[in-house]
Design a protein around this motif. Structure first.
Motif, short mmCIF file in Angstrom:
data_model
loop_
_atom_site.label_atom_id
_atom_site.label_comp_id
_atom_site.label_asym_id
_atom_site.label_seq_id
_atom_site.Cartn_x
_atom_site.Cartn_y
_atom_site.Cartn_z
N CYS A 102 -32.02 -15.54 5.02
CA CYS A 102 -31.05 -16.53 5.52
C CYS A 102 -31.64 -17.87 5.95
CB CYS A 102 -30.17 -16.00 6.64
SG CYS A 102 -30.37 -14.30 7.07
N ASP A 151 -28.74 -9.72 -1.25
CA ASP A 151 -28.33 -10.59 -0.16
C ASP A 151 -27.53 -11.78 -0.69
OD1 ASP A 151 -28.30 -11.32 2.45
OD2 ASP A 151 -30.38 -12.00 2.55
N HIS A 153 -25.43 -15.56 0.83
CA HIS A 153 -24.98 -16.41 1.95
C HIS A 153 -23.93 -17.36 1.44
CE1 HIS A 153 -28.91 -14.92 3.28
NE2 HIS A 153 -28.26 -14.78 4.40
N TYR A 229 -26.76 -13.21 16.04
CA TYR A 229 -26.18 -14.52 15.74
C TYR A 229 -24.70 -14.47 15.35
CZ TYR A 229 -27.74 -12.71 11.25
OH TYR A 229 -27.97 -11.90 10.18
N HIS A 278 -22.92 -14.05 5.89
CA HIS A 278 -24.04 -13.29 5.30
C HIS A 278 -23.43 -12.01 4.77
CE1 HIS A 278 -27.10 -15.26 8.10
NE2 HIS A 278 -25.97 -15.48 8.73
ZN LIG Z 1 -28.48 -13.53 6.04
#
Ligand SMILES: [Zn+2]
Length: 404
Positions: A102, A151, A153, A229, A278
């Motif tokens: 990220c 992953d 974003h 977060y 995310h």
């Molecule tokens: Zn992430």
């Protein structure tokens, strides 16, 4: 995790050795050495996810494995996650092996000025990440120090959150259905160790809950289980052995955009802060492959099987016909091996069954005369002789062999 008897029989570590997929060595503790056949599974999975993402407007990126530690100081990972980060000094500079992609992806977003019209930007990465884990919890592929993370974003405007989360929920459900894994959802809220103000947390939690309700998905709430977060939706699956796994997550993040001063230009020419979603769909490739091996007890679906077809000539005089047949399968992109060794036919068939090969083709005089192949299908046994071209057409259209 309780491992029942059925699960013990299907231990992915034993299957990995039996099927020659991967190994572990003391020289690199808790890291996987992928053998050629294991790499086929990784690549097929990656291609599958890649295809689905491409159709949905994702753009693939790659970021460095090694970065300066200060990146994680800015992102807050150093404060909240440092016990999981591998760090090292190079020429008096502190570096870290990335534990996730990220904060680095943020640099790609910020490499130019983005307009409201550019959003959403959906960046995906099959990043190789490293995380420190307590050695007691390391079990085969289920928990390793280094793994490939599926992953993505999504950088979006606040008014796009619902649509994006909704689409992510749809995509994840589709992927899990491909593997006959039952999906369920859980909303994980603010942990005690978290950054950012309470109002933002509430806003993010409400957005996730709204998407789950709108899609009429049943979910449980996991208080204080969110990331530091932002809150997240844990996507759990149930495998054929009745075990539950948290495979994927969808996290809403208002914090990293503000830490890195990210912005886009709105319709009035003013700077606005984007939101980051995310998400992963299968999480760690290593762990997911471990789950799949046990879920299928090694009999992976046809498209994921490292070797799909064995061709077994009965005698030496049948080898030429077997080689010609093999060429046809290879030309059609099937993964095929010729078994012309000296062992007995029954031994080769037994070995093929142990190796969970989807199709074993036996060829002799009769098959040459009729231009056919005799087929033993995994789980079904002898299904008779069939012309090679017809057989290729059959495996192409057989519903069990398709990915989606
Ligand atoms: Zn992430």
């Amino acid at each position: 995790m309780k491992r029942n008897k059925k699960a013990c029989n299907a231990d992915h570590r034993k299957l990995g050795e039996l099927l020659d997929l991967f190994s572990f060595h003391d020289i690199a503790p808790a890291m996987v050495f992928w053998h050629p056949k294991g790499m086929i599974i990784i690549n097929e999975l990656r291609n599958y996810i890649r295809e689905l993402q491409k159709e949905r407007g994702y753009l693939e990126t790659a970021t460095p494995l090694l970065v300066k530690k200060e990146l994680y100081k800015i992102s807050g990972h150093w404060e909240h996650y440092q016990e999981n980060i591998w760090s090292l000094k190079i020429e008096n500079q502190a570096f870290a092996l990335k534990p996730m992609s990220c904060p680095e992806t943020v640099y790609i977003y910020a490499s130019k000025i983005r307009s409201y019209k550019d959003l959403p930007l959906r960046f995906s990465e099959f990043g190789y990440v490293h995380r420190r884990e307590k050695s007691g919890v390391l079990t085969g592929l289920f928990r390793v120090y280094g793994f490939i993370q599926d992953d993505a974003h999504i950088f979006c405007r606040p008014d796009q959150i619902f649509t994006e989360i909704n689409n992510v929920l749809k995509l994840l459900t589709k992927i899990h259905k491909t593997f006959n894994l039952k999906t369920s959802f859980a909303l994980a809220t603010k942990p005690s160790k978290a950054m950012g103000d309470l109002k933002l947390w509430k806003k993010a939690e409400n957005s996730l809950e709204f998407a789950l309700k709108k899609r009429k998905l049943r979910y449980e709430t996991r208080p204080k289980d969110g990331a530091f977060y932002g809150p997240k939706i844990d996507v759990d699956v149930e495998d054929s052995l009745g075990r539950k796994w948290t495979l994927a997550t969808i996290q809403l993040d208002f914090q990293i955009p503000s830490k890195f001063n990210l912005f886009y230009i709105d319709q009035k020419g003013k700077k606005q802060e984007p939101v980051i979603i995310h998400r992963s769909s299968i999480g760690s490739f290593e762990r997911f492959i471990g789950i799949l091996l046990e879920h299928y007890n090694g009999s992976l679906p046809f498209w994921l099987s490292p070797v799909q077809i064995w061709i077994i000539p009965i005698g030496k005089q049948h080898t030429k016909y077997a080689q010609d047949a093999m060429k046809k399968f290879i030309k059609n992109n099937y993964r095929c091996e010729l078994k012309d060794t000296n062992e007995t036919m029954s031994k080769k068939i037994r070995e093929g069954e142990i190796q969970k090969i989807p199709y074993l083709l036996v060829l002799g005089d009769k098959e040459i005369n009729t231009q056919t192949v005799r087929i033993r299908q995994r789980g079904k046994g002898d299904i008779g002789a069939i012309n090679i071209e017809k057989f290729i057409a059959k495996i192409k259209t057989d519903a069990d062999n398709k990915r989606f």
